[in-house]
Design a protein around this motif. Structure first.
Motif, PDB file in Angstrom:
ATOM      1  N   PRO A 233      50.282  40.232  46.492  1.00 19.87           N
ATOM      2  CA  PRO A 233      50.394  40.904  45.194  1.00 19.87           C
ATOM      3  C   PRO A 233      49.590  42.207  45.156  1.00 19.87           C
ATOM      4  O   PRO A 233      48.673  42.423  45.958  1.00 19.87           O
ATOM      5  CB  PRO A 233      49.815  39.879  44.210  1.00 19.87           C
ATOM      6  N   TYR A 234      49.948  43.052  44.228  1.00 22.29           N
ATOM      7  CA  TYR A 234      49.242  44.311  44.018  1.00 22.29           C
ATOM      8  C   TYR A 234      47.739  44.018  43.885  1.00 22.29           C
ATOM      9  O   TYR A 234      47.337  43.153  43.108  1.00 22.29           O
ATOM     10  CB  TYR A 234      49.768  44.967  42.752  1.00 22.29           C
TER      11      TYR A 234
ATOM     12  N   HIS B  21      55.270  43.340  47.864  1.00 22.16           N
ATOM     13  CA  HIS B  21      54.472  44.531  47.582  1.00 22.16           C
ATOM     14  C   HIS B  21      54.004  45.115  48.906  1.00 22.16           C
ATOM     15  O   HIS B  21      53.494  44.397  49.772  1.00 22.16           O
ATOM     16  CB  HIS B  21      53.265  44.217  46.705  1.00 22.16           C
TER      17      HIS B  21
ATOM     18  N   ALA C 246      51.497  47.868  50.638  1.00 22.83           N
ATOM     19  CA  ALA C 246      50.298  48.661  50.374  1.00 22.83           C
ATOM     20  C   ALA C 246      49.858  49.422  51.622  1.00 22.83           C
ATOM     21  O   ALA C 246      48.685  49.758  51.773  1.00 22.83           O
ATOM     22  CB  ALA C 246      49.170  47.762  49.879  1.00 22.83           C
TER      23      ALA C 246
ATOM     24  N   GLU D 295      55.535  44.263  43.057  1.00 23.77           N
ATOM     25  CA  GLU D 295      54.101  44.013  42.937  1.00 23.77           C
ATOM     26  C   GLU D 295      53.709  42.603  43.375  1.00 23.77           C
ATOM     27  O   GLU D 295      52.644  42.097  43.030  1.00 23.77           O
ATOM     28  CB  GLU D 295      53.618  44.325  41.503  1.00 23.77           C
TER      29      GLU D 295
ATOM     30  N   ASP E 219      54.866  39.718  42.495  1.00 21.35           N
ATOM     31  CA  ASP E 219      54.730  38.760  41.390  1.00 21.35           C
ATOM     32  C   ASP E 219      55.744  37.619  41.539  1.00 21.35           C
ATOM     33  O   ASP E 219      56.901  37.729  41.139  1.00 21.35           O
ATOM     34  CB  ASP E 219      54.931  39.481  40.061  1.00 21.35           C
TER      35      ASP E 219
ATOM     36  N   LYS F 234      51.619  53.332  43.495  1.00 20.85           N
ATOM     37  CA  LYS F 234      52.006  52.667  44.742  1.00 20.85           C
ATOM     38  C   LYS F 234      52.135  53.693  45.860  1.00 20.85           C
ATOM     39  O   LYS F 234      52.177  54.904  45.622  1.00 20.85           O
ATOM     40  CB  LYS F 234      53.317  51.908  44.553  1.00 20.85           C
ATOM     41  N   THR F 235      52.248  53.182  47.070  1.00 22.92           N
ATOM     42  CA  THR F 235      52.364  54.031  48.240  1.00 22.92           C
ATOM     43  C   THR F 235      53.716  54.733  48.299  1.00 22.92           C
ATOM     44  O   THR F 235      54.740  54.132  48.004  1.00 22.92           O
ATOM     45  CB  THR F 235      52.185  53.176  49.510  1.00 22.92           C
TER      46      THR F 235
END
Length: 476
Positions: A188-189, A278, A280, A311, A313, A374-375
């Motif tokens: 998750p984020y 997600h 990252a 994200e 979730d 976000k990236t």
């Protein structure tokens, strides 16, 4: 609506009961009850698989029905009450099950012909079942969940039909959660601790099994896709699904289509009903290429009933899947803004969305240099839900890890929406917007929710009863 990539069909245990003592006294009741039971089964929707426990008049027959129900892992039990019957004919069939029992009390005749009604006619065609309370009392004592539907056969009864179909629709959620898996790609984020989840607890409480995937696996997922006809067909499907800013061509979406073809096969191979992801990383090279097109690619999966949440979730992926299963629509949302003069909540989200909810306008796709928070950058998609009824569903947990639904119904209204590429809508609730936001937030949901066209709280309450979890209704 597109065909699901992974098919599931609810298994419903069905049986009827009558009192054995009546049958030798009034032999004409046997063919009467058998005919009523066969006719009742024909009224059940063909979207389910019936696990037939038969007509039960003894404890031993009830035990045999229970054996069949357990072996099939039924998602729900529907019991037809034919006449008065003692509860010992019912309890053995359900005592070892952890699903609700829906007791259907349908009288054959609309009203008695009082002067011409004898005892077997009364017992066979006119007994509005006095045993219903007995059944519920003993189910309660056994710790079982139940519901009652009362109606009539003669002349048809739309309310009974609709209620039974609603229960079957709700049962489909349990079957989908048991038969499919959720994919978690990445984590998750960072810092969104409301989204964090214990996958073992998730499996025990909601029947959903988590399959973990690394992004390195995803980057290579399309390497072996070489069927140009399949890629071209999927590219044309993408162009038919979205209006692309600046115009779209098969060549422009070729790489995206290649990944969608690969993702679709992956969903089938892994039996995925839900995906939460997600990324990252640094979004360079092949990673950047895939990350830039994930939003529309995953939207193509949502179109085919595999809920995809950003994200990381997992809980909102489950909420999206529930709404998609019971209503045909289910997209990601969160509180965006409040228009105080209009008393309107602006609700929506960036990321993948549901084609079927975009009923006001064809979904749009555009390229942005930066995904906010976000990236990298890449394709954004915007979907356009219609005006009219809308339902929101969030799934949250308490301090003991127990899951809870948080639900609300509202109405989407005409008016301006944001145009920067995120799905959003103007929703008015029965509560003033500031009171709604307070009550919704105080229910402790995650900051994400799922949205569906129409009002579906009654069905969601049935889903909650099937899963034996609390449902907090904020407004309707």
């Amino acid at each position: 609506m597109a065909k699901p990539l992974v098919e599931t069909k609810a298994k419903i245990g069905v049986f009827s009961i009558a009192l054995q003592a009546y049958l030798p006294q009034f032999p004409q009741l046997v063919p009467e009850f058998e005919a009523q039971y066969e006719a009742f089964k024909k009224t059940l929707p063909d979207t389910i698989e019936i696990i037939d426990g038969g007509m039960v008049t003894t404890k031993e027959q009830s035990m045999a029905a229970g054996d069949k129900f357990r072996a099939a892992d039924v998602d729900l039990v529907i019991l037809q009450m034919l006449t008065y019957c003692t509860s010992y004919n019912m309890l053995p069939a359900v005592r070892d099950l952890d699903v609700p029992v829906v007791i259907v009390n349908v009288q054959k005749k609309l009203a008695p012909d009082y002067a011409k009604t004898d005892i077997p006619t009364w017992l066979g065609e006119l007994y509005a079942c006095g045993a219903i309370g007995e059944m519920v009392a003993d189910l309660n004592r056994a710790g079982k969940r139940s519901a009652v539907i009362t109606g009539v056969v003669e002349g048809g009864d739309p309310e009974v039909k609709a209620e039974i179909e609603d229960w079957c629709r709700a049962a489909q959620v349990r079957r989908r959660f048991r038969d499919t898996n959720i994919a978690q790609i990445g984590r998750p984020y960072p810092g969104m601790m409301d989204l964090y989840i214990d996958e073992t607890n998730l499996y025990h409480r909601m029947f959903v099994y988590t399959k973990q995937f690394d992004w390195e696996q995803m980057w290579a997922i399309a390497d072996n896709v070489t069927d140009e006809a399949a890629i071209r067909a999927k590219a044309e499907d993408i162009l038919a699904t979205f209006d692309i800013e600046g115009g779209g061509t098969v060549e422009k979406v070729w790489d995206m289509a290649k990944y969608v073809v690969a993702f679709e096969q992956w969903v089938k191979d892994e039996q995925l009903g839900m995906i939460a992801s997600h990324y990252a990383g640094f979004a360079q090279g092949v990673a950047g290429k895939l990350d830039s097109m994930l939003i529309p690619a995953f939207s193509m999966l949502i179109k085919q009933h595999t809920a995809c949440a950003v994200e990381g979730d997992m809980k909102v992926a489950m909420a999206m899947s529930i709404l998609k299963t019971i209503s045909g629509t289910g997209t990601l949302a969160e509180m965006y803004s409040i228009d105080f003069p209009k008393d309107i909540c602006i609700i929506g989200h960036s990321g993948s969305g549901d084609f079927d909810i975009s009923q006001a306008k064809k979904p749009t796709m555009k390229i942005v240099p930066v995904f906010h928070g976000k990236t990298g950058g890449g394709y954004l998609t915007q979907f356009y839900p219609p005006t009219g009824p809308v339902t929101y569903l969030a799934i949250t947990q308490d301090k003991n890890g127990v899951f809870k639904f948080v639900v609300a119904e509202g109405v989407n209204e005409e008016g301006e929406i944001f145009t920067f590429g995120d799905t959003n809508m103007r929703t008015k609730f029965s509560l003033p917007c500031r009171e709604f936001v307070n009550k919704w937030s105080e229910a402790g949901p995650t900051h994400h929710m799922a949205a569906a066209v129409g009002h579906h709280i009654d069905t969601i309450l049935k889903v909650a009863k099937i899963f034996n979890i609390e449902c907090d209704v904020v407004c309707r």
